[in-house]
Design an enzyme around this catalytic site. Structure first.
Site, PDB file in Angstrom:
ATOM      1  N   LYS A  39      71.082  95.908  90.060  1.00 57.26           N
ATOM      2  CA  LYS A  39      71.327  94.588  89.447  1.00 57.26           C
ATOM      3  C   LYS A  39      70.220  94.266  88.451  1.00 57.26           C
ATOM      4  O   LYS A  39      69.144  94.905  88.481  1.00 57.26           O
ATOM      5  CB  LYS A  39      71.376  93.521  90.546  1.00 57.26           C
ATOM      6  CG  LYS A  39      70.072  93.351  91.320  1.00 57.26           C
ATOM      7  CD  LYS A  39      70.262  92.484  92.556  1.00 57.26           C
ATOM      8  CE  LYS A  39      68.960  92.351  93.326  1.00 57.26           C
ATOM      9  NZ  LYS A  39      69.156  91.763  94.655  1.00 57.26           N
ATOM     10  N   ARG A 222      70.754  99.304 101.472  1.00 52.93           N
ATOM     11  CA  ARG A 222      70.723  98.918 100.061  1.00 52.93           C
ATOM     12  C   ARG A 222      69.287  99.009  99.555  1.00 52.93           C
ATOM     13  O   ARG A 222      68.434  98.210  99.913  1.00 52.93           O
ATOM     14  CB  ARG A 222      71.256  97.479  99.896  1.00 52.93           C
ATOM     15  CG  ARG A 222      72.666  97.294 100.464  1.00 52.93           C
ATOM     16  CD  ARG A 222      73.186  95.880 100.230  1.00 52.93           C
ATOM     17  NE  ARG A 222      72.324  94.848 100.767  1.00 52.93           N
ATOM     18  CZ  ARG A 222      72.376  94.377 102.011  1.00 52.93           C
ATOM     19  NH1 ARG A 222      73.269  94.857 102.875  1.00 52.93           N
ATOM     20  NH2 ARG A 222      71.551  93.430 102.399  1.00 52.93           N
ATOM     21  N   TYR A 268      45.996  80.066  69.124  1.00 50.35           N
ATOM     22  CA  TYR A 268      46.429  78.661  69.208  1.00 50.35           C
ATOM     23  C   TYR A 268      45.541  77.853  70.150  1.00 50.35           C
ATOM     24  O   TYR A 268      45.180  78.322  71.233  1.00 50.35           O
ATOM     25  CB  TYR A 268      47.862  78.596  69.759  1.00 50.35           C
ATOM     26  CG  TYR A 268      48.930  79.034  68.795  1.00 50.35           C
ATOM     27  CD1 TYR A 268      49.137  78.362  67.590  1.00 50.35           C
ATOM     28  CD2 TYR A 268      49.753  80.107  69.101  1.00 50.35           C
ATOM     29  CE1 TYR A 268      50.148  78.760  66.720  1.00 50.35           C
ATOM     30  CE2 TYR A 268      50.763  80.517  68.238  1.00 50.35           C
ATOM     31  CZ  TYR A 268      50.949  79.831  67.048  1.00 50.35           C
ATOM     32  OH  TYR A 268      51.941  80.232  66.201  1.00 50.35           O
ATOM     33  N   MET A 315      53.914  84.011  70.663  1.00 48.34           N
ATOM     34  CA  MET A 315      55.285  84.461  70.890  1.00 48.34           C
ATOM     35  C   MET A 315      55.426  85.973  70.696  1.00 48.34           C
ATOM     36  O   MET A 315      56.108  86.654  71.467  1.00 48.34           O
ATOM     37  CB  MET A 315      56.237  83.722  69.939  1.00 48.34           C
ATOM     38  CG  MET A 315      57.700  83.981  70.243  1.00 48.34           C
ATOM     39  SD  MET A 315      58.820  83.140  69.123  1.00 48.34           S
ATOM     40  CE  MET A 315      58.648  81.441  69.622  1.00 48.34           C
ATOM     41  N   ASP A 316      54.761  86.501  69.667  1.00 49.00           N
ATOM     42  CA  ASP A 316      54.963  87.910  69.305  1.00 49.00           C
ATOM     43  C   ASP A 316      53.692  88.748  69.336  1.00 49.00           C
ATOM     44  O   ASP A 316      53.742  89.948  69.081  1.00 49.00           O
ATOM     45  CB  ASP A 316      55.552  87.986  67.888  1.00 49.00           C
ATOM     46  CG  ASP A 316      56.631  86.947  67.677  1.00 49.00           C
ATOM     47  OD1 ASP A 316      57.638  87.034  68.394  1.00 49.00           O
ATOM     48  OD2 ASP A 316      56.437  86.040  66.850  1.00 49.00           O
TER      49      ASP A 316
HETATM   50  C1  LIG Z   1      68.603  92.509  95.648  1.00 47.56           C
HETATM   51  C2  LIG Z   1      69.249  92.805  96.944  1.00 47.56           C
HETATM   52  C3  LIG Z   1      68.896  93.941  97.682  1.00 47.56           C
HETATM   53  C4  LIG Z   1      67.734  94.848  97.314  1.00 47.56           C
HETATM   54  O1  LIG Z   1      66.545  94.309  97.862  1.00 47.56           O
HETATM   55  P1  LIG Z   1      65.141  95.066  97.676  1.00 47.56           P
HETATM   56  O2  LIG Z   1      64.178  94.191  98.387  1.00 47.56           O
HETATM   57  O3  LIG Z   1      64.884  95.102  96.209  1.00 47.56           O
HETATM   58  O4  LIG Z   1      65.307  96.415  98.257  1.00 47.56           O
HETATM   59  C5  LIG Z   1      69.633  94.225  98.815  1.00 47.56           C
HETATM   60  N1  LIG Z   1      70.639  93.413  99.215  1.00 47.56           N
HETATM   61  C6  LIG Z   1      70.984  92.292  98.542  1.00 47.56           C
HETATM   62  C7  LIG Z   1      72.090  91.447  99.054  1.00 47.56           C
HETATM   63  C8  LIG Z   1      70.292  91.946  97.391  1.00 47.56           C
HETATM   64  O5  LIG Z   1      70.631  90.835  96.745  1.00 47.56           O
END
Ligand SMILES: *Cc1c(COP(=O)(O)O)cnc(C)c1O
Length: 388
Positions: A39, A222, A268, A315-316
């Protein structure tokens, strides 16, 4: 291969991502599936490049947060199963069907709305989300589960292919809350099975929990942050059984050098004034690249040494104090290693009062990326679409 025309870039070492994924996969029971969480453009590392590498290294599925992210991967020929972990508006479910993407369903209310808008001729694959203590998305009780499955019977074209939950504290030393969530999940899964429902792929582990408890009784994990070589929290650092390799580094080159006399202000607001004669270098990176204003007073690596960021980050551009005159074009490292020194994502995060996760995510699309695979530069990505 896309080019870029500036001297500031992020380098993404896909060899390190391959290594992190395959090493982590080896610590897991052989039948456990690994879902690579890509993601947010793979936590800012480049979604399609990371997805391909993770799949080569043993991941069997990908996870994203939004439908747009999932479609974007499909349009670039990623064929592996993809699950969307976040809420998809029911009116766009037809796109998940079209692109063969697995949805997360997290409430009866969502299902009721979706049932009205999805034609019965189309199969919708989904994983059911249970809220065991995160307080974000998901069914919380046996009563809510009962209501959900009663409603689901009306629409057999909604196909349950998995059940999952998410931990709130798996990265903390104290395991109490984690265990409470784990047991609640076990109990709710048991309840679903007692009702004669096959839950499909059951998963709860994130990086923190899968590194600490690789033998949980479920079917998949995950993997997010640790695929990128980063630890889920600083307090967990000592508990990680393997050597993680950070994949992200950030570089620029000096574009201008000057000697200023004592009492000269820089940037700045004139918040920095030299106390003696000093060498100042200008770097072509600023907060519009995601190198935030709060990085003032932090440091970068030049000529293998730490050099402070002086005055406000613009900014840059931003300015650094260098120990002696250096030529235009000298490479500067903002995140990563230079000779014996290293600036870690955690150090940048500490200085910005945040966590390592946030740092690569907020580097903006203006930052070009250079991808390394098998020790060689294999691809250059420019987020701006001006190229001929
Ligand atoms: C982002 C996410 C993960 C991954 O988590 P990490 O701590 O980066 O391993 C797993 N499950 C869900 C539902 C997430 O939103």
């Amino acid at each position: 291969m896309d080019a870029f025309y500036r001297e500031t870039w992020a380098e993404i070492n896909l060899d390190h991502i391959f290594c992190n994924v395959s090493t982590i996969k080896e610590t897991l029971p052989p039948t456990k599936q690994l879902i690579a969480v890509v993601k947010a453009n793979a936590y800012g590392h480049g979604d399609v490049q990371v997805a391909r590498t993770a799949l080569e290294a043993g991941a069997s599925m990908l996870a994203v947060a939004t439908l747009d992210e999932a479609i974007s991967l499909r349009k670039r020929d990623i064929e592996a199963p993809i699950i969307i972990l976040g809420a998809v508006p029911p009116q766009f479910v037809y796109l998940a069907i079209k692109y063969n993407i697995i949805l997360t369903v997290y409430s009866s209310e969502w299902l009721r709305t979706a049932q009205k808008v999805v034609p019965r001729t189309e199969a919708v694959q989904f994983h059911l989300k249970l809220d065991t203590g995160m307080g974000r998305l998901g069914l919380r009780t046996e009563e809510e589960i009962e209501e959900f499955f009663t409603l689901l019977q009306e629409t057999p074209h909604f196909k349950l292919t998995g059940v999952f939950t998410h931990f709130a504290t798996a990265d903390e030393l104290d395991q109490g809350y984690y265990e409470q969530q784990y047991h609640r999940f076990q109990k709710l899964i048991g309840y679903i099975k007692e009702k004669g429902i096959e839950p499909g792929l059951v998963h709860c582990g994130n990086s923190a929990s899968l590194l600490r408890f690789p033998n949980d009784e479920f079917d998949a994990v995950r993997l997010g942050i640790s695929m990128y070589g980063l630890t889920p929290s600083t307090e967990m650092k000592s508990l990680i059984p393997i050597q993680l390799k950070p994949a992200y580094s950030l570089h620029t080159k000096i574009v201008h050098v000057k000697k200023i006399e004592k009492g000269t202000s820089v940037s700045y607001g004139a918040t920095y004034t030299s106390e003696q004669e000093e060498w100042i270098a200008t770097l072509p990176i600023g907060y519009a690249d995601g190198w935030m204003r709060r990085m003032q007073n932090f440091y970068v690596l030049v000529d293998g040494q730490k050099s402070p960021i002086v005055g406000r980050v613009c900014m840059d551009q931003c300015m650094i104090k260098i120990p002696y005159e250096l030529p235009i074009g000298t490479q500067v490292t903002l995140i990563g290693k230079q000779e014996a020194e290293e600036i870690t994502m955690e150090q940048v995060a500490d200085h910005s009062n945040t966590i390592n996760y946030e740092i690569p995510c907020v580097i903006t699309n203006r930052m070009p990326k250079v991808f390394i695979r098998n020790g060689e530069q294999v691809e250059v990505y420019n987020g701006l679409s001006h190229l001929e």
